[in-house]
Structure formats: structure tokens, C-alpha cells
Design an enzyme around this catalytic site. Sequence first.
Site, short mmCIF file in Angstrom:
data_model
loop_
_atom_site.label_atom_id
_atom_site.label_comp_id
_atom_site.label_asym_id
_atom_site.label_seq_id
_atom_site.Cartn_x
_atom_site.Cartn_y
_atom_site.Cartn_z
CD GLU A 70 6.06 28.67 -72.16
OE1 GLU A 70 6.20 27.69 -72.02
OE2 GLU A 70 5.93 29.26 -73.13
CB THR B 112 11.40 24.86 -75.88
OG1 THR B 112 10.12 24.87 -76.61
CG2 THR B 112 11.85 26.38 -75.52
#
Length: 315
Positions: free
Chosen positions: A128, A189
Amino acid sequence: MAKSVTVRAPCSTANLGPGFDVFGMALDAFYDEVTVTKKPKSFGIKIVSSDDIPLDPKKNTAGLVAAAIKKDSGIENGLEIKIKKNVPAGYGMGSSAASAAACAIAMNELFDALYDDENLTYFAGIGERASAGTVHYDNVAASLFGGFVVVDPRVNARGKFVNVTDCEVSQDITMIVAVPKIKVPKQKTKASRGVIPRNVKFSDASINLANAAYIAACFAKGWADIAINHLEDIIVEPARKKMIPGFDKVKKNAMKVGANGCTISGAGPSVIAFTEGDNFTEIGEAMKKGFKSAKVDCEIIICKPSKGPKIIKRK
């Protein structure tokens, strides 16, 4: 012994309102496919894809996962990682997590089950960093376990291990995802995490905690129809909705026609509504009208909870 393994992992929605960085749910809307093939040591790690993703292993979600597992387990083989993207990137549906989870599972199968699922969650979370700039586990856990998951965002004191509780979600629940056709920034994000308030009122934290506890307890008991009535988030959603044109109208429209709950899907800009009825088409049209009020087109995706990833090929 297999020389190549292909894994398909589902997209996901994270947070489910008040469960920031803790709740996730796998969706059967889209899947990524990752094939990991053993190569000679001198080959290194190579990413192969026709999709618009980084091919540098150090900047690629799956590449980071493979490198971390390779280093930790002392694997000497080189690795070819073929990625077929189906999860739309940058729209709050766990695109990077799906590839990370698929790669982690493929590596584990290719090298004879080195790790259990909680270890794989740790390694998948490393991927991530490529999109979010930080490690988090809600989406990757959903893609790894399927159904609804609750994760402890802290790494277990014993090391490379993340505590995850998972449960199946009734197929009576339907999700309606409205994906707006707007340009999203790279590392979206990371940008959306930057708008989250650093300080919150104790009363707001208490309300979010109550909603989150109720959601987790209801899913654990199999009461999904009750859980989806408690997706209220009064901390993160108010901060992030400013990045989504027409959000208030989209949510209002969905609730007006009978959605049980509606919130931002992960970091957005997709908006997800939940229903236990057969009114999902009506909800989707209402959400579309909400985005149109802000002069934004959107795609409506109707989906169900996913049971998780599948190993689709070994050779």
C-alpha cells in the site's frame, strides 16, 4: 512443485463509515489477476503488464510485496510478476490492495505456504505504500479474507503479523457503488488522508466508536441488515466529502429512496450505498442524479459481498 501461480483477488471497500483504517469488505464487482513465475536468480524481480501501472518493482504494489516476502524468507529465485488490472485505480475500491493481496497469496503458494493469512496481511500491507504513501491493512485484509474484516492497524508485538477478524456477509445485502467520472490525482489516497482532522471532539469520537462497535457486533452475529443501518461517520466523512463534487446530494438521494446506509468508499471519490431490499436499481439512479446535480457523470456498479480470492492456475 509449481513454477507459476495465478491468483484472482477481489476489490474492496474500506472504513464503512466510522471504521477508519479498521473495517473492510470484499466486493464481487472487480478482480485483479496476478501471476508469479519463478525465474533464475539473476532475473531479479520484473513486472509485466499492459495496464497503466508502474513497472518499476520498487514503485509497484505487487513488486513491493514480492520483494518483502523474498527478503524475509530468503528466497533466491528471480520473479516475473504479470498483472492484469480490472479494479479501477484511484476510486476507493482497493485497487492497489487487490494486486497486493493476489501477489502475497501467489508467493505463498509458489513457495509452499510459508505464511499464514495474518502474516500475508502484513506483507500485503507493505504494498500500500506504492499508492497511499503509508502502510494500512483494511483493504488488503478484505481482499485476502473475503467478507467483512476488522483489523488491528498495529503490527503485532511478535513481529510480522496483523490481527484480523473476519466473517461472511449475507448475500441478501447488495451494494451500489457510484464511481464518478472525475480526474483523480496520483497517490490520491495519500492526498485524502491529508485532509483528515488531527484533533476531534471527544463527543464525536464517542459517537463514531458507538457506530463502529455496533457494526462489528452485528456483522459478527450475522445481522448484516442491522449493521448497515449504522454507517454514520461524523469525523472523516465531513472532511473528505469536500473532495467529492455532489456528495451530499448523492447521499441524500440514496437514503431518500430507501438505502440502509451510504458513505464514501474508502478514500473516495466513489460513494457506496447498502440495501437489504430489491431497490438497488432505484438507488443507483438516485445516486447518478446526485452526481449530475454537480455536473458529474458516474458509473453505477451493483455488487454483492465477495467470499475472497481464488487460486485459478498452477503450473
